[in-house]
Design a protein around this motif. Structure first.
Motif, mmCIF file in Angstrom:
data_model
loop_
_atom_site.group_PDB
_atom_site.id
_atom_site.type_symbol
_atom_site.label_atom_id
_atom_site.label_comp_id
_atom_site.label_asym_id
_atom_site.label_seq_id
_atom_site.Cartn_x
_atom_site.Cartn_y
_atom_site.Cartn_z
ATOM 1 N N ALA A 150 -15.921 21.638 29.908
ATOM 2 C CA ALA A 150 -14.634 21.939 29.290
ATOM 3 C C ALA A 150 -13.458 21.651 30.227
ATOM 4 C CB ALA A 150 -14.598 23.406 28.858
ATOM 5 N N ASN A 151 -13.725 21.488 31.503
ATOM 6 C CA ASN A 151 -12.690 21.257 32.504
ATOM 7 C C ASN A 151 -12.486 19.752 32.712
ATOM 8 O OD1 ASN A 151 -10.858 21.490 34.571
ATOM 9 N ND2 ASN A 151 -12.312 22.325 36.054
ATOM 10 N N HIS A 156 -11.685 13.682 35.164
ATOM 11 C CA HIS A 156 -10.899 12.633 34.512
ATOM 12 C C HIS A 156 -9.463 12.731 35.020
ATOM 13 C CE1 HIS A 156 -13.981 11.287 31.684
ATOM 14 N NE2 HIS A 156 -14.364 12.551 31.653
ATOM 15 N N THR A 157 -9.127 11.882 35.962
ATOM 16 C CA THR A 157 -7.858 11.980 36.677
ATOM 17 C C THR A 157 -6.634 11.759 35.792
ATOM 18 O OG1 THR A 157 -7.946 9.646 37.335
ATOM 19 C CG2 THR A 157 -8.933 11.269 38.849
ATOM 20 N N GLU A 168 -11.410 5.727 36.069
ATOM 21 C CA GLU A 168 -10.487 6.786 36.484
ATOM 22 C C GLU A 168 -11.206 8.113 36.751
ATOM 23 O OE1 GLU A 168 -6.969 4.871 33.716
ATOM 24 O OE2 GLU A 168 -7.957 6.708 33.067
ATOM 25 N N VAL A 169 -12.533 8.102 36.683
ATOM 26 C CA VAL A 169 -13.316 9.317 36.913
ATOM 27 C C VAL A 169 -13.582 9.496 38.405
ATOM 28 C CG1 VAL A 169 -15.556 10.436 36.516
ATOM 29 C CG2 VAL A 169 -14.412 9.227 34.644
ATOM 30 N N SER A 176 -16.234 8.464 42.862
ATOM 31 C CA SER A 176 -16.122 7.664 41.620
ATOM 32 C C SER A 176 -17.425 7.673 40.855
ATOM 33 C CB SER A 176 -15.765 6.224 41.947
ATOM 34 O OG SER A 176 -14.523 6.169 42.572
ATOM 35 N N TRP A 177 -17.295 7.616 39.536
ATOM 36 C CA TRP A 177 -18.469 7.486 38.673
ATOM 37 C C TRP A 177 -18.598 6.028 38.305
ATOM 38 C CZ3 TRP A 177 -22.608 10.144 37.601
ATOM 39 C CH2 TRP A 177 -23.400 9.746 36.539
ATOM 40 N N GLU A 178 -19.602 5.372 38.803
ATOM 41 C CA GLU A 178 -19.789 3.930 38.520
ATOM 42 C C GLU A 178 -21.185 3.700 37.995
ATOM 43 O OE1 GLU A 178 -17.418 1.429 39.479
ATOM 44 O OE2 GLU A 178 -16.093 2.675 40.657
#
Length: 178
Positions: A150-151, A156-157, A168-169, A176-178
């Motif tokens: 929920a946050n 998510h910047t 942008e994560v 980073s989420w890649e």
């Protein structure tokens, strides 16, 4: 020649507007991504959004209305006396304004929510949300800096601006989420 150039510019502006307001889906790094694009808003909508952000955003992230269909926002707004274990009732005029804003800008289809006939009040329970977050290990979500799905703004910047692009994560303590 000038007429052709003006028509070309007009076509580009129109195409860009359609992209910005369509909530366009696209692929990024092999993953399906849904961008949540705001619809054009009137001054009244902007005032209602400010009230929504002030009232609802004082306790949690003020989710973009496009994440749920009208029937889900109606259910949420009509059960504020027990809003996830909290009494979140509002002044009647504020309630009407916020509900009007949410339902006016709610998802018009199940494309974003994938709920069919169900009435979800948790965005994190929608099939689209589950699909987009299925690869994220629980330990990344339950850490103190995130706490729960929920946050949104923890990872998510640009969530506050309605952008949820993978590039942008930034997951706290992981990067980073890649």
């Amino acid at each position: 020649m000038k007429t052709v150039l003006n028509l070309s510019v007009a076509a580009l502006v129109l195409a860009r507007s359609i992209y910005l307001y369509a909530g366009d889906d696209y692929e990024e790094h092999g993953h399906h991504v849904s961008s949540v694009a705001a619809k054009p808003m009137t001054q009244r909508d902007k005032s209602a959004m400010a009230l929504y952000t002030k009232e609802c955003g004082s306790c949690h992230f003020a989710y973009q209305p496009e994440f749920l269909p009208k029937r889900s926002w109606d259910k949420t707004m009509n059960t504020l006396d027990n809003h996830f274990g909290t009494n979140a009732t509002l002044d009647p005029a504020d309630h009407k304004t916020i509900q009007g804003y949410l339902t006016t800008h709610a998802s018009k289809s199940d494309r974003m929510t994938g709920m069919g006939g169900e009435v979800a009040i948790r965005i994190s329970e929608t099939p689209n949300f589950k699909r987009e977050h299925r690869e994220i290990p629980q330990k990344m979500v339950t850490q103190a800096e995130v706490k729960s799905f929920a946050n949104c703004t923890a990872c998510h910047t640009k969530a506050a601006g309605g952008s949820y692009r993978e590039r942008e994560v930034r997951i706290p303590n992981y990067g980073s989420w890649e």
